[in-house]
Design an enzyme around this catalytic site. Structure first.
Site, PDB file in Angstrom:
ATOM      1  N   ASP A 389      43.999  73.921  91.306  1.00 22.23           N
ATOM      2  CA  ASP A 389      45.052  73.356  91.524  1.00 22.23           C
ATOM      3  C   ASP A 389      46.145  72.612  90.825  1.00 22.23           C
ATOM      4  O   ASP A 389      46.135  72.756  89.377  1.00 22.23           O
ATOM      5  CB  ASP A 389      44.193  72.030  92.557  1.00 22.23           C
ATOM      6  CG  ASP A 389      45.507  71.087  92.813  1.00 22.23           C
ATOM      7  OD1 ASP A 389      45.734  71.199  93.739  1.00 22.23           O
ATOM      8  OD2 ASP A 389      44.742  69.860  93.304  1.00 22.23           O
ATOM      9  N   ARG A 393      52.815  71.598  92.427  1.00 24.47           N
ATOM     10  CA  ARG A 393      52.924  70.250  91.802  1.00 24.47           C
ATOM     11  C   ARG A 393      53.990  70.592  90.321  1.00 24.47           C
ATOM     12  O   ARG A 393      54.968  70.540  89.971  1.00 24.47           O
ATOM     13  CB  ARG A 393      52.370  69.254  91.376  1.00 24.47           C
ATOM     14  CG  ARG A 393      51.721  68.420  92.783  1.00 24.47           C
ATOM     15  CD  ARG A 393      50.588  67.345  92.364  1.00 24.47           C
ATOM     16  NE  ARG A 393      49.884  68.212  92.756  1.00 24.47           N
ATOM     17  CZ  ARG A 393      48.512  67.890  92.535  1.00 24.47           C
ATOM     18  NH1 ARG A 393      48.731  66.738  91.798  1.00 24.47           N
ATOM     19  NH2 ARG A 393      47.233  69.005  93.010  1.00 24.47           N
ATOM     20  N   HIS A 406      53.259  79.681  92.187  1.00 25.57           N
ATOM     21  CA  HIS A 406      51.916  80.610  92.292  1.00 25.57           C
ATOM     22  C   HIS A 406      51.349  81.366  91.766  1.00 25.57           C
ATOM     23  O   HIS A 406      51.001  82.047  91.175  1.00 25.57           O
ATOM     24  CB  HIS A 406      51.705  80.901  93.968  1.00 25.57           C
ATOM     25  CG  HIS A 406      51.515  79.484  94.848  1.00 25.57           C
ATOM     26  ND1 HIS A 406      50.798  78.348  94.695  1.00 25.57           N
ATOM     27  CD2 HIS A 406      52.609  79.025  95.783  1.00 25.57           C
ATOM     28  CE1 HIS A 406      50.770  77.750  95.706  1.00 25.57           C
ATOM     29  NE2 HIS A 406      51.630  78.020  97.595  1.00 25.57           N
ATOM     30  N   ARG A 440      49.909  75.174 105.459  1.00 25.87           N
ATOM     31  CA  ARG A 440      51.266  75.111 104.086  1.00 25.87           C
ATOM     32  C   ARG A 440      52.615  75.237 104.738  1.00 25.87           C
ATOM     33  O   ARG A 440      52.203  76.301 106.007  1.00 25.87           O
ATOM     34  CB  ARG A 440      51.485  76.114 102.933  1.00 25.87           C
ATOM     35  CG  ARG A 440      50.036  75.840 101.999  1.00 25.87           C
ATOM     36  CD  ARG A 440      50.255  74.227 101.063  1.00 25.87           C
ATOM     37  NE  ARG A 440      48.757  73.651 100.381  1.00 25.87           N
ATOM     38  CZ  ARG A 440      48.450  73.962  99.641  1.00 25.87           C
ATOM     39  NH1 ARG A 440      50.048  74.944  98.609  1.00 25.87           N
ATOM     40  NH2 ARG A 440      48.216  73.424  98.414  1.00 25.87           N
ATOM     41  N   LEU A 500      31.778  90.630  84.021  1.00 34.04           N
ATOM     42  CA  LEU A 500      31.849  89.618  84.849  1.00 34.04           C
ATOM     43  C   LEU A 500      32.644  89.659  86.703  1.00 34.04           C
ATOM     44  O   LEU A 500      32.856  91.555  86.840  1.00 34.04           O
ATOM     45  CB  LEU A 500      33.390  89.075  84.578  1.00 34.04           C
ATOM     46  CG  LEU A 500      33.590  87.831  85.336  1.00 34.04           C
ATOM     47  CD1 LEU A 500      33.288  86.968  84.440  1.00 34.04           C
ATOM     48  CD2 LEU A 500      35.468  87.476  84.612  1.00 34.04           C
ATOM     49  N   ARG A 563      38.386  65.949  93.199  1.00 35.58           N
ATOM     50  CA  ARG A 563      37.406  65.851  94.154  1.00 35.58           C
ATOM     51  C   ARG A 563      36.905  67.549  94.934  1.00 35.58           C
ATOM     52  O   ARG A 563      37.386  68.421  93.920  1.00 35.58           O
ATOM     53  CB  ARG A 563      37.929  65.571  96.105  1.00 35.58           C
ATOM     54  CG  ARG A 563      39.086  66.535  95.762  1.00 35.58           C
ATOM     55  CD  ARG A 563      40.338  65.989  97.132  1.00 35.58           C
ATOM     56  NE  ARG A 563      41.157  66.816  97.239  1.00 35.58           N
ATOM     57  CZ  ARG A 563      42.857  65.773  96.892  1.00 35.58           C
ATOM     58  NH1 ARG A 563      42.150  64.602  96.231  1.00 35.58           N
ATOM     59  NH2 ARG A 563      44.197  65.942  97.082  1.00 35.58           N
TER      60      ARG A 563
END
Length: 629
Positions: A389, A393, A406, A440, A500, A563
């Site tokens: 997140d 911003r 992004h 969005r 991984l 959250r």
């Protein structure tokens, strides 16, 4: 006379067990049952293969862990060493149970049985707690203490065996549920367990004395005038012989009071009748030679044993033939990547094979020269999940379009993947695009639908091929065709990599995943492919997007919000949570390492009490080149 059992390999094939570790585990449990549970093994052969193998796992695995607690010091070290081994076994079992499998064959067989038959595992933790006390030596002062121990150690195991028999009878209820609605049922079952345990205490007396343990309450010895010192010295006295005969009569009386439930499958009733009959023979053998109990375990009379078992075998075979085994265990989630070859053209197939055959290269070191912290074995979480997140911003704060955020976030993810490989992480799951993100702006959606395929192509088509397997969790609906194609091809081309596992959550919503799984499970129940009463967590998990995805150990969120945002609600139930104020584009692998260090310092209890806390010894990032925040 040897038992006329079918070869174990046949029984395992008949039950669909092809995993070599699982078969070794079941075979080890079978041998332990045969060696230490003469009656249990003989009766198990009256059951169909799936049920037979499950009883071996329960009995054999419990005997294995019981031996860790009860072994004589001359054979197994000091009490402290035995305690440490027992704690290590229990801790490994708890971790393996969360994973759904184990590298230890016996634990793997036990966990497989618990999950496939949907048995509640809580009974084992009660047993483990009592075994912790056994390590330090246990003496019973009164019959009340003896019965309490029996109710905690032996009754739960017998009830779980009862669960298996009820399923064989076509009933999905647990014995405790039936006892709640049937008067005196619980008392009858406890009486049965007391009778069996008292019989075993007499028959196994010589073995217990060899460990310095007297399995009978001091109250019983005092009433009969038997000295503990005489028993430990293996000196037989008239008082001891009379005590054995009295206790054998008591156990026989208890056995005679046990009613067989009328609702059971005929063959199950035959097996239970044979079980009680064999225990009566064992009691007779003990009562006929009480002095010998101090020196060796009495054998069942061969002739009487055969007269009981041979008719039981014939009757059980006939009953199973007339009334076939009605319930099959529930299959477990399988780690089977989707085969996406259908619909691929020849050129695409060639390119996919070429990607799979590229040589694997190690991760690139961080430009600062920082190295991952050195953590002890077991301190690194198996599965880390990240809510990435703060991209938009971060860009807005710098006067840039949100789309640039992004793009920078994709660069961060590349670096974090390298860091995950360096520290030895097995699973990394990232929240790339949620079902809520469709709200969005259109230009931002377009940028996201561009960056996700670009990232995957860099990971799978780049000049340097990392040991990363890609998995996709999410729904196809609304996603552009090229995004779906790229996700599917990334899964296909990396399916043989073993380093991984990177799970990309694209068009993912936790509630939607659970709802879809519930829908599929309901459809199976309506179609008659699964018994609604046998639905378990692992039956449900078979229908999740990535069924083999293990539980999340550490859930990390960047960007300042605290959250989880509908991210992996099923898998992250027991996850440790860590929230960073740093926006995702400013994060790098050192932040991942620091988060793992914090995880390693936490004590994870899963509702229990930690027994041997392991201090984390590591080289802190502050001594390397920690990122400045």
């Amino acid at each position: 006379m040897s038992s006329p059992a079918a070869p174990p390999a046949w029984a395992y094939r008949r039950s669909g067990f092809h995993d070599p570790v699982l078969r070794r585990g079941y075979e080890a449990c079978r041998r332990a049952t045969q060696a230490t549970g003469e009656i249990e093994y003989a009766v198990s052969l009256l059951l169909p293969p799936p049920l037979r193998i499950a009883t071996w796992a329960l009995y054999g695995a419990v005997r294995a862990v019981d031996d860790l607690a009860d072994a004589a010091e001359s054979c197994a070290g000091t009490k402290a060493e035995r305690s440490e081994r027992l704690e290590a076994w229990i801790s490994a079992f708890d971790a393996d149970l969360r994973d759904g499998r184990s590298t230890d064959p016996v634990r793997h067989a036990l966990i497989h049985t618990i999950l496939t038959w949907n048995l509640p595992p809580g009974f084992l933790h009660t047993l483990f707690e009592e075994l912790r006390q056994d390590v330090h030596g246990r003496q019973f002062a009164t019959w009340q203490e003896w019965r309490r121990y029996n109710s905690l150690i032996n009754t739960p195991l017998v009830l779980r065996a009862g669960s298996l028999l009820l399923r064989a009878a076509g009933l999905s209820a647990e014995p405790e549920t039936i006892a709640a609605g049937v008067p005196d049922a619980a008392l009858a079952w406890q009486t049965a367990v007391d009778a069996i345990y008292l019989t075993d205490a007499l028959v196994d007396l010589s073995d217990d004395l060899g460990r310095g343990h007297v399995p009978l309450p001091q109250e019983a010895l005092d009433e009969a005038g038997v000295l503990r010192a005489d028993l430990l010295a293996r000196r037989s006295t008239p008082a001891f012989e009379e005590l054995v005969r009295c206790l054998a009569d008591r156990a026989r009386t208890w056995l005679d009071r046990i009613p067989l439930p009328p609702v059971l499958h005929p063959a199950v009733g035959i097996a239970l009748g044979a079980y009680l009959g064999l225990y009566r023979l064992r009691l007779k053998a003990a009562a006929d030679g009480p002095a010998a109990l101090l020196h060796h375990r009495p054998a069942l009379p061969r002739g009487a044993r055969l007269r009981l078992l041979l008719p039981a075998r014939a009757k059980a075979a006939l009953a199973w033939g007339l009334f076939p085994f009605p319930v099959q265990p529930c299959p477990l989630p399988q780690s089977a990547p989707a085969d996406t070859s259908e619909g691929l053209g020849w050129a695409e197939e060639v390119r996919s094979l070429a990607r799979q055959r590229r040589p694997i290269v190690p991760p690139t070191p961080h430009p600062s020269g920082a190295r991952p912290p050195q953590l002890p074995a077991g301190a690194v979480p198996r599965h880390v999940a990240i809510v990435m997140d703060g991209n938009g911003r971060w860009a807005t704060a710098r006067g840039l379009p949100r789309t640039d955020g992004h793009r920078a976030g994709a660069e961060t993810l590349i670096d974090v993947v390298h860091g995950a490989l360096e520290i030895g992480l097995n699973h990394l799951t990232v929240y790339a695009f949620s079902t809520e993100n469709w709200k969005r702006p259109a230009d931002e959606l377009q940028a996201l639908m561009y960056e996700i395929p670009q990232f995957l192509r860099r990971l799978t088509d780049g000049a340097e091929t990392l040991d990363v397997r890609v998995r996709w969790a999410g729904a196809r609906s609304r996603l552009p065709a090229d995004v779906i194609e790229t996700l599917v091809e990334a899964e296909r081309s990396t399916r043989d990599r073993t380093g991984l596992t990177l799970t990309m959550c694209v068009n993912y919503g936790g509630r939607a995943e659970i709802t879809a799984a519930a829908t599929k499970l309901a459809q199976e129940a309506v179609a008659g492919r699964i018994d609604p009463g046998s639905v378990s967590e692992h039956a449900f998990a078979r229908h999740l997007h990535v069924p083999e995805l293990p539980d999340v150990d550490l859930l990390l969120r960047t960007g300042g919000d605290q959250r989880t945002s509908n991210f992996l609600p099923w898998q992250a139930t027991y996850a440790e949570l860590l929230f960073l104020g740093t926006p995702w584009p400013e994060v790098d692998r050192r932040d991942l390492w620091h988060a793992i260090e914090q995880y390693a310092r936490r004590t994870r209890r899963y509702g229990s009490v930690p027994r041997i806390p392991a201090p984390v010894q590591h080289v802190p990032l502050s001594e390397q080149d920690a990122p400045a925040k």
